[in-house]
Design a protein around this motif. Structure first.
Motif, PDB file in Angstrom:
ATOM      1  N   LEU A 140     -49.968 -12.782 -21.242  1.00 26.66           N
ATOM      2  CA  LEU A 140     -50.575 -14.105 -21.050  1.00 26.66           C
ATOM      3  C   LEU A 140     -52.105 -14.060 -21.136  1.00 26.66           C
TER       4      LEU A 140
ATOM      5  N   ASP B 248     -39.794 -11.676 -20.993  1.00 30.71           N
ATOM      6  CA  ASP B 248     -40.473 -11.668 -19.703  1.00 30.71           C
ATOM      7  C   ASP B 248     -41.970 -11.815 -19.927  1.00 30.71           C
ATOM      8  N   LEU B 249     -42.469 -13.000 -19.613  1.00 29.60           N
ATOM      9  CA  LEU B 249     -43.910 -13.240 -19.764  1.00 29.60           C
ATOM     10  C   LEU B 249     -44.651 -12.540 -18.640  1.00 29.60           C
ATOM     11  N   ARG B 250     -45.535 -11.638 -18.994  1.00 26.87           N
ATOM     12  CA  ARG B 250     -46.339 -10.917 -18.002  1.00 26.87           C
ATOM     13  C   ARG B 250     -47.813 -11.227 -18.231  1.00 26.87           C
ATOM     14  N   PHE B 251     -48.631 -10.858 -17.247  1.00 23.90           N
ATOM     15  CA  PHE B 251     -50.067 -11.094 -17.392  1.00 23.90           C
ATOM     16  C   PHE B 251     -50.640 -10.299 -18.562  1.00 23.90           C
ATOM     17  N   ALA B 252     -50.014  -9.160 -18.850  1.00 24.58           N
ATOM     18  CA  ALA B 252     -50.489  -8.338 -19.969  1.00 24.58           C
ATOM     19  C   ALA B 252     -50.363  -9.080 -21.295  1.00 24.58           C
TER      20      ALA B 252
END
Lengths: 369, 59
Positions: free
Chosen positions: B38, B32-36
């Motif tokens: 990215l 799960d790519l998250r802003f944390a």
């Protein structure tokens, strides 16, 4: 006896000192180095002043770009001749006008409106120069015409990158993230191979734009499946509840105030790409929430969270014989609101709100204490 | 004699490909790519490219 008379000759008129953008000792365009040489002062003083002024209303940035366009580079024909080339005359006139426009709000109290318009424009020009510098290796040297041409080319590249970013985001949001990922990897491989054969630096910025836009869409969890528009659902009973309420972009309202819900757990799943999701529940229903919001806010009764990568996990037990609504929500960009309504049941959807203030979505009072 | 590779392109290629791999992992496997993740990855990539460009540019 020869008599020699010494006659003092009038001193030859000396050339006026000219302010030029220095070639040696420059960091960006040689403006501060040139000023330092002109005033015989350490250029670091001017650099510090420019940086400080850049953060105070952006005047330092404006002045730097204006100097970049107006002050000739050392060794350029205009610096030697002291007069601007004819083809650059319009740039000089434009620069003077810009400077007047910049100083007017600051000096004459004309407000910051004009500066507010000019500073973004200046930032754009500076970004264009930097982009072209990165892509071609040609820094802000040369005369004003050269600098303006490079800035225009750099802005053109930025616009192309913007279009690529929008396209990449749209494709990723429409379910094509794998395709975008493969294109980005292929671009990276091409840039890597080019390092050994023939550099293709022009490909770096479009590839980054594509990767970051698609990455933003993925990180926010934006999914355009479900279409675009406003959706309003009012199921009559638990049997009418859908497995999932899905919307790509818009406003999604699930109103359960007239829904006949049985005691026990009732699942409700929402998936919204961009927009606002609202769940309106009756007073006698306990709500348990497991929500993720990429960017935006999540508000359920008295819980409120906003920012990025939001996880809202609130799972109270229901009171005996009460209904517990298990809400699982995924919102990409926007807001999620779950609460009770203070308005009439037959509300007009076009004017729908919770009938309460933003801070009051009721109480989750049907849950066990 | 083999010409020296362009360091900026070398670094940029690796960074862009790494971002692409991150996207691919998010798309095809349970990552799960998250802003944390990215945001630091993007900053690191852009910073590395700018550093490589700045350090190798002739003054």
């Amino acid at each position: 006896m020869n008599e020699t008379t010494t006659q003092e000759l009038p001193p030859e008129p000396s050339e006026p000192r000219r302010l030029v953008r220095a070639r040696s000792g420059r960091v960006i365009g040689g403006v501060c180095a040139g000023l330092g040489r002109y005033f015989n002062v350490d250029p670091i003083i001017f650099r510090i002043g420019a940086v400080v002024l850049a953060f105070v209303g952006g005047a330092g940035l404006l002045a730097y770009v204006a100097a970049l366009l107006l002050v000739p580079a050392e060794g350029s024909p205009s610096a030697v001749e002291g007069a601007p080339a004819a083809r650059n005359r319009w740039l000089v006139i434009g620069g003077v006008i810009v400077l007047l426009l910049v100083t007017w709000p600051f000096l004459l109290g004309g407000g910051l409106l004009l500066a507010g318009l000019l500073i973004p424009f200046t930032l754009l020009v500076a970004a264009g120069v930097l982009v072209w510098w990165f892509v071609s290796g040609e820094g802000p040297a040369g005369d004003a015409g050269d600098v303006a041409k490079r800035a225009a080319l750099g802005i053109g590249i930025l616009l192309v990158c913007g279009l690529i970013a929008i396209g990449g985001a749209w494709v990723a949001a429409a379910g094509g993230e794998t395709v975008v990922a493969i294109v980005v990897i292929a671009a990276g491989a091409a840039i890597l191979a080019g390092a050994f054969v023939r550099p293709v630096r022009w490909l770096v910025l479009p590839a980054l734009a594509l990767a970051l836009s698609a990455g933003t869409v993925s990180a926010a969890g934006i999914d355009l499946d479900g279409g675009v528009g406003d959706r309003d659902y009012r199921p009559a009973s638990a049997a009418d509840l859908r497995d999932q309420y899905e919307l790509g972009m818009g406003e999604l309202v699930v109103d359960l105030r007239r829904t006949d819900l049985p005691p026990g757990d009732v699942p409700l799943e929402l998936d919204l790409g961009i927009g606002e999701a609202r769940v309106v529940v009756p007073d006698d229903v306990c709500v348990a929430t497991d929500a993720q919001v990429g960017v935006g806010e999540a508000r359920t009764f008295d819980l409120h969270n906003e920012g990025v990568d939001l996880d809202l996990d609130d799972r109270p037990d229901a009171a005996p014989d009460a209904t517990r609504l298990l809400v699982k929500a995924d919102v990409g960009v926007g807001s999620l609101r779950i609460g009770q309504s203070g308005t009439d049941l037959d509300f007009d959807r076009g004017h729908f709100d919770f009938g309460r203030s933003d801070d009051d979505l009721g109480r989750n009072s049907a849950c066990a204490a | 004699m083999q010409p020296r590779p362009d360091i900026t392109s070398l670094v940029a290629g690796v960074c862009v490909a790494a971002l692409g791999v991150l996207l691919l992992l998010d798309a095809v496997v349970a990552f799960d790519l998250r802003f944390a993740v990215l945001a630091p990855a993007a900053c690191a990539a852009i910073g590395a490219i700018l550093l490589a460009s700045g350090l190798t540019r002739p003054r």
